[in-house]
Design a protein around this motif. Structure first.
Motif, PDB file in Angstrom:
ATOM      1  N   VAL A  26       0.859  -1.197   0.000  1.00  0.00           N
ATOM      2  CA  VAL A  26       0.000   0.000   0.000  1.00  0.00           C
ATOM      3  C   VAL A  26       0.895   1.247   0.000  1.00  0.00           C
ATOM      4  CG1 VAL A  26      -1.766   1.288   1.285  1.00  0.00           C
ATOM      5  CG2 VAL A  26      -1.802  -1.225   1.259  1.00  0.00           C
ATOM      6  N   ILE A  27       0.624   2.166  -0.920  1.00  0.00           N
ATOM      7  CA  ILE A  27       1.419   3.401  -1.022  1.00  0.00           C
ATOM      8  C   ILE A  27       0.520   4.603  -0.737  1.00  0.00           C
ATOM      9  CG2 ILE A  27       2.777   4.870  -2.595  1.00  0.00           C
ATOM     10  CD1 ILE A  27       4.201   2.246  -1.880  1.00  0.00           C
ATOM     11  N   ALA A 139      11.549  11.142  -2.919  1.00  0.00           N
ATOM     12  CA  ALA A 139      10.265  10.640  -3.443  1.00  0.00           C
ATOM     13  C   ALA A 139      10.357   9.137  -3.676  1.00  0.00           C
ATOM     14  CB  ALA A 139       9.919  11.375  -4.738  1.00  0.00           C
ATOM     15  N   ALA A 140      11.427   8.705  -4.335  1.00  0.00           N
ATOM     16  CA  ALA A 140      11.604   7.273  -4.638  1.00  0.00           C
ATOM     17  C   ALA A 140      11.634   6.445  -3.362  1.00  0.00           C
ATOM     18  CB  ALA A 140      12.897   7.069  -5.425  1.00  0.00           C
ATOM     19  N   ALA A 141      12.309   6.977  -2.352  1.00  0.00           N
ATOM     20  CA  ALA A 141      12.457   6.230  -1.101  1.00  0.00           C
ATOM     21  C   ALA A 141      11.141   6.095  -0.356  1.00  0.00           C
ATOM     22  CB  ALA A 141      13.490   6.899  -0.207  1.00  0.00           C
ATOM     23  N   GLY A 142      10.135   6.867  -0.768  1.00  0.00           N
ATOM     24  CA  GLY A 142       8.811   6.700  -0.169  1.00  0.00           C
ATOM     25  C   GLY A 142       8.325   5.267  -0.345  1.00  0.00           C
ATOM     26  N   ILE A 143       8.683   4.648  -1.465  1.00  0.00           N
ATOM     27  CA  ILE A 143       8.273   3.261  -1.734  1.00  0.00           C
ATOM     28  C   ILE A 143       8.991   2.322  -0.751  1.00  0.00           C
ATOM     29  CG2 ILE A 143       8.132   1.449  -3.508  1.00  0.00           C
ATOM     30  CD1 ILE A 143       6.564   4.016  -4.249  1.00  0.00           C
ATOM     31  N   ALA A 144      10.291   2.538  -0.607  1.00  0.00           N
ATOM     32  CA  ALA A 144      11.080   1.703   0.313  1.00  0.00           C
ATOM     33  C   ALA A 144      10.617   1.907   1.760  1.00  0.00           C
ATOM     34  CB  ALA A 144      12.559   2.057   0.176  1.00  0.00           C
ATOM     35  N   LEU A 148       9.227  -0.908   4.357  1.00  0.00           N
ATOM     36  CA  LEU A 148       9.816  -1.163   5.680  1.00  0.00           C
ATOM     37  C   LEU A 148       8.761  -1.010   6.777  1.00  0.00           C
ATOM     38  CD1 LEU A 148      13.205   0.724   5.248  1.00  0.00           C
ATOM     39  CD2 LEU A 148      12.900  -1.748   5.415  1.00  0.00           C
ATOM     40  N   ALA A 149       7.903  -0.003   6.638  1.00  0.00           N
ATOM     41  CA  ALA A 149       6.870   0.228   7.658  1.00  0.00           C
ATOM     42  C   ALA A 149       5.953  -0.997   7.758  1.00  0.00           C
ATOM     43  CB  ALA A 149       6.064   1.477   7.313  1.00  0.00           C
ATOM     44  N   ALA A 150       5.663  -1.614   6.615  1.00  0.00           N
ATOM     45  CA  ALA A 150       4.798  -2.798   6.613  1.00  0.00           C
ATOM     46  C   ALA A 150       5.468  -3.972   7.333  1.00  0.00           C
ATOM     47  CB  ALA A 150       4.459  -3.194   5.177  1.00  0.00           C
ATOM     48  N   LEU A 151       6.802  -3.907   7.490  1.00  0.00           N
ATOM     49  CA  LEU A 151       7.536  -4.970   8.185  1.00  0.00           C
ATOM     50  C   LEU A 151       7.938  -4.532   9.597  1.00  0.00           C
ATOM     51  CD1 LEU A 151       9.839  -6.138   5.235  1.00  0.00           C
ATOM     52  CD2 LEU A 151       7.536  -6.910   5.805  1.00  0.00           C
ATOM     53  N   GLY A 152       7.434  -3.382  10.028  1.00  0.00           N
ATOM     54  CA  GLY A 152       7.675  -2.927  11.413  1.00  0.00           C
ATOM     55  C   GLY A 152       8.935  -2.117  11.592  1.00  0.00           C
ATOM     56  N   VAL A 153       9.505  -1.595  10.496  1.00  0.00           N
ATOM     57  CA  VAL A 153      10.763  -0.842  10.598  1.00  0.00           C
ATOM     58  C   VAL A 153      10.484   0.652  10.412  1.00  0.00           C
ATOM     59  CG1 VAL A 153      13.057  -0.486   9.567  1.00  0.00           C
ATOM     60  CG2 VAL A 153      12.076  -2.789   9.689  1.00  0.00           C
ATOM     61  N   GLU A 154      11.066   1.459  11.310  1.00  0.00           N
ATOM     62  CA  GLU A 154      10.918   2.915  11.191  1.00  0.00           C
ATOM     63  C   GLU A 154      12.300   3.548  11.027  1.00  0.00           C
ATOM     64  OE1 GLU A 154       9.082   6.761  13.604  1.00  0.00           O
ATOM     65  OE2 GLU A 154       9.619   4.957  14.704  1.00  0.00           O
ATOM     66  N   GLU A 353      18.223   7.184   1.624  1.00  0.00           N
ATOM     67  CA  GLU A 353      19.249   6.224   1.191  1.00  0.00           C
ATOM     68  C   GLU A 353      19.264   4.997   2.099  1.00  0.00           C
ATOM     69  OE1 GLU A 353      21.110   6.049  -1.419  1.00  0.00           O
ATOM     70  OE2 GLU A 353      20.681   7.976  -2.331  1.00  0.00           O
ATOM     71  N   VAL A 354      19.128   5.226   3.399  1.00  0.00           N
ATOM     72  CA  VAL A 354      19.131   4.100   4.358  1.00  0.00           C
ATOM     73  C   VAL A 354      17.898   3.220   4.111  1.00  0.00           C
ATOM     74  CG1 VAL A 354      18.899   3.542   6.823  1.00  0.00           C
ATOM     75  CG2 VAL A 354      20.548   5.270   6.084  1.00  0.00           C
ATOM     76  N   CYS A 355      16.763   3.843   3.833  1.00  0.00           N
ATOM     77  CA  CYS A 355      15.537   3.067   3.552  1.00  0.00           C
ATOM     78  C   CYS A 355      15.760   2.100   2.394  1.00  0.00           C
ATOM     79  CB  CYS A 355      14.372   3.997   3.199  1.00  0.00           C
ATOM     80  SG  CYS A 355      13.607   4.756   4.631  1.00  0.00           S
ATOM     81  N   PHE A 356      16.406   2.561   1.342  1.00  0.00           N
ATOM     82  CA  PHE A 356      16.625   1.680   0.184  1.00  0.00           C
ATOM     83  C   PHE A 356      17.530   0.504   0.538  1.00  0.00           C
ATOM     84  CE2 PHE A 356      14.711   4.547  -2.911  1.00  0.00           C
ATOM     85  CZ  PHE A 356      14.102   3.594  -3.709  1.00  0.00           C
ATOM     86  N   VAL A 357      18.599   0.774   1.259  1.00  0.00           N
ATOM     87  CA  VAL A 357      19.526  -0.305   1.608  1.00  0.00           C
ATOM     88  C   VAL A 357      18.805  -1.339   2.487  1.00  0.00           C
ATOM     89  CG1 VAL A 357      21.649  -0.873   2.863  1.00  0.00           C
ATOM     90  CG2 VAL A 357      21.572   1.146   1.390  1.00  0.00           C
ATOM     91  N   LEU A 358      18.061  -0.859   3.468  1.00  0.00           N
ATOM     92  CA  LEU A 358      17.373  -1.792   4.375  1.00  0.00           C
ATOM     93  C   LEU A 358      16.271  -2.553   3.637  1.00  0.00           C
ATOM     94  CD1 LEU A 358      17.145   0.353   7.639  1.00  0.00           C
ATOM     95  CD2 LEU A 358      18.774  -1.481   7.100  1.00  0.00           C
ATOM     96  N   ALA A 359      15.544  -1.874   2.768  1.00  0.00           N
ATOM     97  CA  ALA A 359      14.480  -2.550   2.006  1.00  0.00           C
ATOM     98  C   ALA A 359      15.092  -3.681   1.189  1.00  0.00           C
ATOM     99  CB  ALA A 359      13.762  -1.553   1.106  1.00  0.00           C
ATOM    100  N   ASN A 360      16.223  -3.407   0.565  1.00  0.00           N
ATOM    101  CA  ASN A 360      16.874  -4.454  -0.243  1.00  0.00           C
ATOM    102  C   ASN A 360      17.354  -5.615   0.605  1.00  0.00           C
ATOM    103  OD1 ASN A 360      16.787  -3.958  -3.066  1.00  0.00           O
ATOM    104  ND2 ASN A 360      17.867  -2.056  -2.643  1.00  0.00           N
ATOM    105  N   ALA A 361      17.817  -5.312   1.800  1.00  0.00           N
ATOM    106  CA  ALA A 361      18.282  -6.385   2.689  1.00  0.00           C
ATOM    107  C   ALA A 361      17.109  -7.306   3.055  1.00  0.00           C
ATOM    108  CB  ALA A 361      18.915  -5.786   3.942  1.00  0.00           C
ATOM    109  N   TYR A 362      15.940  -6.715   3.316  1.00  0.00           N
ATOM    110  CA  TYR A 362      14.745  -7.529   3.614  1.00  0.00           C
ATOM    111  C   TYR A 362      14.320  -8.344   2.395  1.00  0.00           C
ATOM    112  CZ  TYR A 362      13.601  -6.043   8.354  1.00  0.00           C
ATOM    113  OH  TYR A 362      13.624  -5.866   9.714  1.00  0.00           O
ATOM    114  N   LEU A 363      14.342  -7.705   1.217  1.00  0.00           N
ATOM    115  CA  LEU A 363      13.919  -8.410  -0.003  1.00  0.00           C
ATOM    116  C   LEU A 363      14.860  -9.574  -0.292  1.00  0.00           C
ATOM    117  CD1 LEU A 363      13.089  -5.266  -2.164  1.00  0.00           C
ATOM    118  CD2 LEU A 363      11.452  -7.010  -1.450  1.00  0.00           C
TER     119      LEU A 363
END
Ligand SMILES: Cc1cc2nc3c(=O)[nH]c(=O)nc-3n(C[C@H](O)[C@H](O)[C@H](O)COP(=O)(O)O)c2cc1C
Length: 388
Positions: A26-27, A139-144, A148-154, A353-363
Motif C-alpha cells: 500500500v502506497i 520521493a523514490a524512497a517513499g516506496i522503500a 519497511l513500515a509494513a515490516l515494522g521498521v521505522e 538512502e538508508v531506507c533503500f539499503v534496508l528494504a533491499n536487505a529484507y527483499l
C-alpha cells in the motif's frame, strides 16, 4: 529494489523510477509529500524552497493505491523550471544572450565536471550536480519506506551539529532510538533539543550575515530491524559497505560513523564490544549498542545508528576566489541562489538512502514477489530465532 533518477535542477521536472518493488504494497502519496516537505524545510535553506511545491505524482506501478510489482514512476515538478525554459530548453538553439557559467565554485562539481565532460559552460554540470536531484531520491524512497513500515521498521533522523553548535547527548547510542519524530520536526533545524536548536539557529543567522556557509552532523536511526540482515560472506554483502556507499552518494557527505564510530578507536575492547544476553521471551540481545546495530556486516536486531558529517555549502554569498575559464584570470566564483546550511535537509536525504539499503536487505532475505509471502517468511524467521 533499484531506483534511477533523472532531471536537472531547473528543468521542467524530476523523475524517479523504482524497480523490483513487491506486489501488494500500500502506497500513500501524502506520506511521500510529507517527506518531500521535510527535505525542503529547515532554517538556512534558499528562497528556492518557497517557489517549489514538492508534490509527487505517481504515474505507473500502482493500481488502486497498491503496487503491481511493476516499476513505479514518480514525478516531482520543478516550479522554477518555467523561469528557465529558454536557458534549459531540451531542443532548439541557445538564446543569443545566454550567459555561460565560467567561474567555477570551489567545493562544487563545476570545474572538474566541465573538464571531464569537455564543456565551456559549467551549467551543463551544475544543473545535475545540484542537490535538487535529492528531491527525486526522497520521493523514490517513499516506496522503500512504506515497504519497511509494513515490516515494522521505522527510519528517522535528527541533527546533532551545525558548525560548532552541538547537541551534546550524554549517552547518544542509548537515547537516539527514543527521540520522537514530532519533537524533531518541531525544531527549525530538526534537532530534538530546544537549547541546541537555539544555538544552531544563532549560528546560521551569523553565517547569513557574514555571507558564510555551514555544514554539520546528523544521525539516522532505524528501529524494528531483525538480526541477520546483510551478510558476512563477502565485502559487497556487508550491510556496512552498502550503507556507507549509499550515504557517501549524497552530495557534501564527507564522513560516516556506525555506532561509536571513531570513538571506538580510542577505547579498550571491553569498553566497546556489546555483551551478548539471552532471555526466553525475547531471545538473544546485547547489553549495549556501541556497534550501532551492526556486527560482521549484519544487523544485530538492535537499532541501527549512523552519524554522518556534511561539509559547508560551496556556494557562498561572499564568493570565494576562482579562475575565469575564458580568460584564465582570477575571478569571483559564480553565485547561484543557495542554501546557507542544508544539514537538516541532508539528514532527510540520508533517511531515504538508508531506507533503500534496508528494504533491499529484507527483499534479499525474505523474497521479493509479494507482500503476503514476504510477511509470512519474516514471521517464520522471527519464530525460528525465538526457538534459539
Ligand atoms: C540537501 C542538500 C542541499 C544542498 N544545497 C546546496 C546549495 O544550495 N548550494 C550549494 O552550493 N551546494 C549545496 N549542496 C551541496 C552540493 O550539492 C555539493 O557540495 C556538491 O554537489 C559537490 O559535491 P561534494 O560536496 O560531494 O564534493 C547541498 C547538498 C545537499 C545534500
Amino acid at each position: 529494489m533499484q531506483f534511477v533518477t533523472a532531471g536537472e535542477s531547473h528543468g521542467s521536472q524530476l523523475c524517479a523510477i523504482v524497480s523490483g518493488v513487491p506486489a501488494g504494497l500500500v502506497i500513500d502519496e501524502a506520506q511521500i509529500n510529507a517527506d518531500l516537505a521535510r527535505r525542503a524545510s529547515g532554517f538556512g535553506r534558499s528562497s528556492r524552497q518557497e517557489i517549489e511545491h514538492n508534490t509527487v505524482s505517481i504515474t505507473s506501478g500502482l493500481r488502486f493505491g497498491k503496487t503491481l510489482g511493476s516499476p513505479v514512476t514518480l514525478l516531482v515538478a520543478n516550479a522554477d523550471g518555467k523561469n528557465w525554459s529558454d536557458r534549459m530548453s531540451t531542443f532548439g538553439k541557445a538564446p543569443k544572450n545566454l550567459a555561460r557559467e565560467v567561474t567555477p565554485r570551489p567545493g562544487h562539481a563545476d570545474l572538474v565536471g566541465a573538464l571531464k565532460n569537455n564543456t565551456d559552460d559549467c551549467r551543463n554540470v551544475l544543473e545535475r550536480a545540484s542537490a535538487r536531484e535529492t528531491a527525486a531520491r526522497v520521493a523514490a524512497a517513499g516506496i522503500a519506506r512504506e515497504f519497511l513500515a509494513a515490516l515494522g521498521v521505522e527510519v528517522f533522523s535528527y541533527v546533532t551539529r551545525i558548525g560548532t553548535a552541538e547537541f551534546v547527548e550524554e549517552a547518544p547510542l542509548e537515547s537516539a532510538p527514543d527521540y520522537k519524530p514530532l519533537d524533531i520536526e518541531m525544531s527549525e533545524v530538526r534537532c530534538p533539543n530546544e537549547e541546541a536548536t537555539e544555538h544552531m539557529l544563532k549560528m546560521i543567522k551569523v553565517a547569513q550575515v557574514k555571507g558564510e556557509s555551514l555544514g554539520g552532523c546528523f544521525r539516522v536511526v532505524a528501529t524494528g530491524l531483525v538480526p541477520g540482515l546483510g551478510g558476512f560472506e563477502s565485502g559487497p554483502e556487508r550491510l556496512t559497505s552498502q550503507l556507507g556507499a549509499a550515504l557517501f552518494s549524497i552530495p557534501a557527505i564527507k564522513g560516516v560513523e556506525f555506532g561509536l564510530g571513531f570513538e571506538a578507536a580510542q577505547r579498550n575492547g571491553s569498553e566497546v564490544h556489546d555483551l551478548i544476553t539471552h532471555t526466553k521471551k525475547s531471545g538473544y540481545s546485547r547489553a549495549s549498542n556501541n556497534a550501532g546495530g551492526l556486527e560482521g556486516g549484519m544487523t544485530t536486531g538492535l537499532p541501527l545508528i549512523i552519524t554522518a558529517a556534511m561539509k559547508p555549502i560551496p556556494t557562498m554569498a561572499s564568493p570565494l576566489k576562482t579562475v575565469n575559464m575564458d580568460t584564465l584570470e582570477e575571478a569571483e566564483a559564480s553565485q547561484e541562489r543557495s542554501d546557507v546550511c542544508a544539514v537538516p535537509s541532508a539528514a532527510v536525504v540520508a533517511e531515504a538512502e538508508v531506507c533503500f539499503v534496508l528494504a533491499n536487505a529484507y527483499l534479499h532475505k525474505f523474497g521479493s514477489d509479494n507482500m503476503d509471502d514476504i510477511q509470512a517468511a519474516l514471521a517464520a524467521y522471527k519464530k525460528r530465532l525465538l526457538k534459539g
